[in-house]
Design an enzyme around this catalytic site. Structure first.
Site, PDB file in Angstrom:
ATOM      1  N   PHE A 171       0.875  -1.298   0.041  1.00 26.17           N
ATOM      2  CA  PHE A 171       0.073  -0.166  -0.119  1.00 26.17           C
ATOM      3  C   PHE A 171       0.955   1.292  -0.077  1.00 26.17           C
ATOM      4  CE2 PHE A 171       0.949  -0.140   4.630  1.00 26.17           C
ATOM      5  CZ  PHE A 171       0.868   1.423   4.827  1.00 26.17           C
ATOM      6  N   LYS A 195      -1.221  -6.938  -9.224  1.00 21.87           N
ATOM      7  CA  LYS A 195      -2.390  -6.687  -8.312  1.00 21.87           C
ATOM      8  C   LYS A 195      -1.811  -5.574  -7.335  1.00 21.87           C
ATOM      9  CE  LYS A 195      -2.944  -8.291  -4.194  1.00 21.87           C
ATOM     10  NZ  LYS A 195      -3.451  -7.229  -3.509  1.00 21.87           N
ATOM     11  N   GLU A 198      -5.090  -3.771  -1.928  1.00 17.79           N
ATOM     12  CA  GLU A 198      -6.509  -3.535  -2.045  1.00 17.79           C
ATOM     13  C   GLU A 198      -6.914  -2.316  -1.231  1.00 17.79           C
ATOM     14  OE1 GLU A 198      -4.838  -5.892  -0.460  1.00 17.79           O
ATOM     15  OE2 GLU A 198      -5.117  -6.272   1.687  1.00 17.79           O
ATOM     16  N   ARG A 199      -5.729  -1.629  -0.617  1.00 13.46           N
ATOM     17  CA  ARG A 199      -6.177  -0.506   0.342  1.00 13.46           C
ATOM     18  C   ARG A 199      -5.852   0.887  -0.791  1.00 13.46           C
ATOM     19  NH1 ARG A 199      -2.501  -1.674   5.469  1.00 13.46           N
ATOM     20  NH2 ARG A 199      -2.083  -3.822   4.733  1.00 13.46           N
ATOM     21  N   SER A 248       5.136  -6.984   3.263  1.00 10.27           N
ATOM     22  CA  SER A 248       5.678  -7.296   4.650  1.00 10.27           C
ATOM     23  C   SER A 248       6.079  -8.752   4.685  1.00 10.27           C
ATOM     24  CB  SER A 248       4.526  -7.519   5.509  1.00 10.27           C
ATOM     25  OG  SER A 248       3.532  -8.352   5.366  1.00 10.27           O
ATOM     26  N   CYS A 303       9.590   1.774   3.260  1.00  7.28           N
ATOM     27  CA  CYS A 303      10.460   0.611   3.801  1.00  7.28           C
ATOM     28  C   CYS A 303      11.888   1.342   3.968  1.00  7.28           C
ATOM     29  CB  CYS A 303      10.285  -0.083   2.599  1.00  7.28           C
ATOM     30  SG  CYS A 303      10.917   0.507   1.025  1.00  7.28           S
ATOM     31  N   GLU A 403       9.292  -3.941  13.197  1.00  6.73           N
ATOM     32  CA  GLU A 403       8.929  -2.879  12.258  1.00  6.73           C
ATOM     33  C   GLU A 403       8.019  -2.078  12.545  1.00  6.73           C
ATOM     34  OE1 GLU A 403       7.811  -3.805   8.279  1.00  6.73           O
ATOM     35  OE2 GLU A 403       8.984  -2.004   7.496  1.00  6.73           O
TER      36      GLU A 403
HETATM   37  P1  NAD Z   1       1.346  -6.578   3.071  1.00  5.75           P
HETATM   38  O1  NAD Z   1       2.284  -7.705   3.073  1.00  5.75           O
HETATM   39  O2  NAD Z   1       0.324  -6.732   3.886  1.00  5.75           O
HETATM   40  O3  NAD Z   1       0.659  -6.448   1.773  1.00  5.75           O
HETATM   41  C1  NAD Z   1       1.408  -6.541   0.465  1.00  5.75           C
HETATM   42  C2  NAD Z   1       0.763  -7.201  -0.546  1.00  5.75           C
HETATM   43  O4  NAD Z   1       0.452  -8.690  -0.250  1.00  5.75           O
HETATM   44  C3  NAD Z   1      -0.790  -6.791  -0.697  1.00  5.75           C
HETATM   45  O5  NAD Z   1      -0.937  -6.749  -2.376  1.00  5.75           O
HETATM   46  C4  NAD Z   1      -1.568  -7.729  -0.071  1.00  5.75           C
HETATM   47  O6  NAD Z   1      -2.785  -7.865  -0.649  1.00  5.75           O
HETATM   48  C5  NAD Z   1      -0.678  -9.078  -0.150  1.00  5.75           C
HETATM   49  N1  NAD Z   1      -1.172  -9.721   1.093  1.00  5.75           N
HETATM   50  C6  NAD Z   1      -1.190  -9.074   2.256  1.00  5.75           C
HETATM   51  N2  NAD Z   1      -1.182 -10.286   3.116  1.00  5.75           N
HETATM   52  C7  NAD Z   1      -1.169 -11.547   2.523  1.00  5.75           C
HETATM   53  C8  NAD Z   1      -1.626 -12.791   2.755  1.00  5.75           C
HETATM   54  N3  NAD Z   1      -1.582 -13.349   3.899  1.00  5.75           N
HETATM   55  N4  NAD Z   1      -1.525 -13.772   1.686  1.00  5.75           N
HETATM   56  C9  NAD Z   1      -1.315 -13.340   0.538  1.00  5.75           C
HETATM   57  N5  NAD Z   1      -1.299 -12.272   0.016  1.00  5.75           N
HETATM   58  C10 NAD Z   1      -1.059 -11.126   1.104  1.00  5.75           C
HETATM   59  O7  NAD Z   1       2.423  -5.184   2.901  1.00  5.75           O
HETATM   60  P2  NAD Z   1       1.776  -3.746   3.232  1.00  5.75           P
HETATM   61  O8  NAD Z   1       1.325  -3.417   4.716  1.00  5.75           O
HETATM   62  O9  NAD Z   1       0.938  -3.440   2.091  1.00  5.75           O
HETATM   63  O10 NAD Z   1       3.156  -3.052   2.955  1.00  5.75           O
HETATM   64  C11 NAD Z   1       4.056  -2.748   3.976  1.00  5.75           C
HETATM   65  C12 NAD Z   1       5.047  -3.560   4.037  1.00  5.75           C
HETATM   66  O11 NAD Z   1       5.841  -3.496   2.815  1.00  5.75           O
HETATM   67  C13 NAD Z   1       6.155  -3.022   5.014  1.00  5.75           C
HETATM   68  O12 NAD Z   1       6.783  -4.106   5.734  1.00  5.75           O
HETATM   69  C14 NAD Z   1       7.159  -2.224   4.302  1.00  5.75           C
HETATM   70  O13 NAD Z   1       8.459  -2.602   4.840  1.00  5.75           O
HETATM   71  C15 NAD Z   1       7.232  -3.268   3.175  1.00  5.75           C
HETATM   72  N6  NAD Z   1       7.811  -2.495   2.007  1.00  5.75           N
HETATM   73  C16 NAD Z   1       9.010  -2.873   1.646  1.00  5.75           C
HETATM   74  C17 NAD Z   1       9.733  -2.442   0.527  1.00  5.75           C
HETATM   75  C18 NAD Z   1      10.937  -2.819   0.058  1.00  5.75           C
HETATM   76  O14 NAD Z   1      11.489  -2.542  -0.935  1.00  5.75           O
HETATM   77  N7  NAD Z   1      11.753  -3.645   0.956  1.00  5.75           N
HETATM   78  C19 NAD Z   1       9.004  -1.446   0.005  1.00  5.75           C
HETATM   79  C20 NAD Z   1       7.543  -1.018   0.313  1.00  5.75           C
HETATM   80  C21 NAD Z   1       7.076  -1.766   1.516  1.00  5.75           C
END
Ligand code: NAD
Length: 518
Positions: A171, A195, A198-199, A248, A303, A403
């Site tokens: 997101f 994809k 969703e937020r 994440s 991140c 984090e």
């Molecule tokens: P998230 O993992 O909740 O969601 C990311 C994606 O995964 C979304 O599209 C979501 O729909 C999907 N998803 C979430 N839970 C899932 C599950 N249980 N099974 C399958 N798919 C699932 O992450 P977020 O909250 O959207 O983003 C924040 C996180 O992303 C933080 O931890 C941040 O550090 C990380 N991030 C890392 C980088 C990097 O380059 N290292 C960049 C941006 C964000």
């Protein structure tokens, strides 16, 4: 169900304030260059984080819709991979222009759905735009190799596209991270199922329309929606060859494991805990200003946000000045032109962040600046957390080990540079780190000995421009080829070698070769 083919985005109006929308439109999905209304019965509300008003509903795409998207991408691939590189490069060029033309529109959608300030949202677009710009020239990296390996015999190595690839996005950067995939998919000749989170799905939908307008044929860039069921479909669909995930640790580890078990290529950028070592010889005002921006900008939801400050020796005495700077930041709705930071993404995120601040207090740390219970007069229902500084933090405390992903800076004191390096290297993450110093020797020592993949010397958020790649390591990355830059191209292509033998016309062949040549 059909909504429309692509519209002229520049001439249609879009929200630029936090006012409640009368009839918020549902978010369509995008397949074969068409915006389509989902037939799903499961819809997810998307809220403006500054007000918690619903701004759209996003569908949980049905399995028929997901299959249709992959069908479209697979069909498009057979022509697209054979489209000349010059044509694909032209699409990337046009996409660059269209993103520039629609910059504010993209930024407004990010501010509305993600919450960051409008200027910061423009930065989100810019960092993705730069990947698109670089994609126009990176075609050089697609060239292969040729070697004459024997008389009249040569081997050529080509880089070929993989086929249908997928991107699963977080997101926090609704434009930048889709743009880590869209332009490179276009120039490499792959086709994409994207994809978005969703937020905040709208920026991805706008970008897909821009790609179509730039000349990407139907089926090349497709956007589907949803949560875990959509992800599971992507992980298990055999026609999808590679997956780029950013998000994440929990989701990323699962995705890496399941997609790898299914034989796919996977790159996963995960969570982070980015440290900066503040040396006594640093330029104090420059360092404190940089730390303030890096810790609290985007409400800490980057991140590469600076989440741990390591004060070395006497720099712990500079914290009151840091507190004064942080207190001056304006926390408000992202469309407020004076806002320095906006809300966090959801009420649950606010609660989790405030819980971690409380845990620090319970575990004996000191809350030097407390952003809990922040009340915005204009936006009383927003998910606001004010800038927070927690001092006397030690590894082992929850606020250090986890984090936080909010506007919270935790501060650990150490005596010297060696101790700072040791602390940072013990952390499981390896996304980014920084040192503030005026000494070249200190900068060199830090650079040589630190284990994070992205290092800043007097640069608080050292995200490399797309001439390089995003090179987080250790617990912040799973896979072996990074996003964008050369390795981004390598991730999206596979080698094919062709060995050719043209005999001289008058050669008479008498050997029956049944052995390996010796
Ligand atoms: P998230 O993992 O909740 O969601 C990311 C994606 O995964 C979304 O599209 C979501 O729909 C999907 N998803 C979430 N839970 C899932 C599950 N249980 N099974 C399958 N798919 C699932 O992450 P977020 O909250 O959207 O983003 C924040 C996180 O992303 C933080 O931890 C941040 O550090 C990380 N991030 C890392 C980088 C990097 O380059 N290292 C960049 C941006 C964000």
């Amino acid at each position: 169900t059909f909504v429309s083919t692509i519209v002229n985005l520049q001439t249609t109006s879009y929200p630029t304030s936090h006012a409640r929308l009368e009839n918020p439109p549902d978010t369509p999905y995008f397949v074969n260059n068409k915006l389509i209304k989902s037939k799903t019965t499961q819809w997810i509300d998307v809220h403006d984080p500054a007000t918690n008003f619903v701004v759209t509903r996003v569908p949980q795409s049905t399995s028929e819709e997901l299959t249709a998207a992959v069908n479209a991408a697979e069909t498009a691939f057979s022509d697209w991979k054979n489209t000349s590189i010059i044509t694909r490069q032209q699409v990337a060029f046009k996409l660059v222009g269209l993103i520039r033309d629609n910059w504010d529109r993209l930024a407004a959608s990010i501010t509305l759905q993600q919450g960051k300030t409008f200027q910061d949202a423009r930065g989100d677009v810019l960092r993705g735009l730069q990947v698109a710009e670089q994609a126009c020239s990176i075609v050089n990296e697609l060239s292969g190799q040729t070697l004459e390996v024997a008389k009249n015999m040569k081997t050529e190595m080509y880089r070929e596209p993989l086929g249908v690839v997928a991107a699963i996005c977080p997101f926090n950067f609704p434009a930048m991270i889709p743009l880590w995939s869209i332009p490179l998919t276009i120039v490499t000749g792959n086709t994409l199922i994207l994809k978005p989170s969703e937020r905040d799905p709208e920026a991805a939908i706008i970008l897909a329309q821009l790609a179509a307008k730039a000349g990407a044929p139907p089926g090349v860039i497709n956007v589907v929606h949803g949560t875990a069921p959509t992800v599971d479909f992507i992980l298990d669909e055999p026609r999808i060859k590679a997956i780029s995930f950013v998000g994440s640790d929990k989701a990323g580890k699962y995705i890496h494991q399941r997609a790898s078990a299914n034989g796919k290529r996977v790159q996963c950028n995960l969570g982070a805990k980015n440290h900066a070592a503040l040396m006594p010889d640093a330029n104090k005002s420059a360092a404190l200003n940089a730390i303030t921006g890096a810790a609290f900008g985007a409400a800490g939801q980057r991140c590469m946000a600076l989440s741990v400050l390591v004060t070395v020796g006497e720099t712990k005495d500079w914290l009151l000045e840091l507190k004064d700077l942080a207190k001056q930041l304006k926390v408000s709705g992202g469309f407020d032109s004076k806002a320095d930071l906006g809300p966090v993404i959801s009420p649950q995120a606010k609660q989790r962040i405030e819980g971690l601040i409380q845990s620090a207090e319970d575990e004996g740390a000191e809350i030097l600046l407390d952003g809990r219970n922040f009340q915005s007069v204009e936006f009383p229902n927003g998910n606001f957390v004010g800038p927070t500084i927690i001092t006397n933090v030690k590894p082992g405390m929850k606020c250090y080990d986890q984090e936080i992903f909010g506007p919270v800076l935790v501060v650990v004191n150490v005596d010297n540079l060696d101790a700072a390096i040791e602390l940072i290297n013990k952390n499981k993450y390896g996304n980014g780190s920084a040192v503030f110093t005026t000494s070249g020797a200190v900068g060199n020592k830090f650079q040589k000995n630190i284990q994070t993949g992205q290092v800043g010397i007097n640069v608080p958020i050292p995200v490399p421009l797309p001439m390089f790649s995003f090179t987080g390591n250790k617990g912040s990355f799973l896979g072996d080829l990074n996003f964008y830059g050369k390795t981004g191209i390598y991730f999206l292509t596979q080698y094919k070698t062709v060995t050719t033998h043209w005999r001289d016309e008058d050669t008479e062949v008498i050997d029956k070769a049944v052995n390996m040549p010796t």
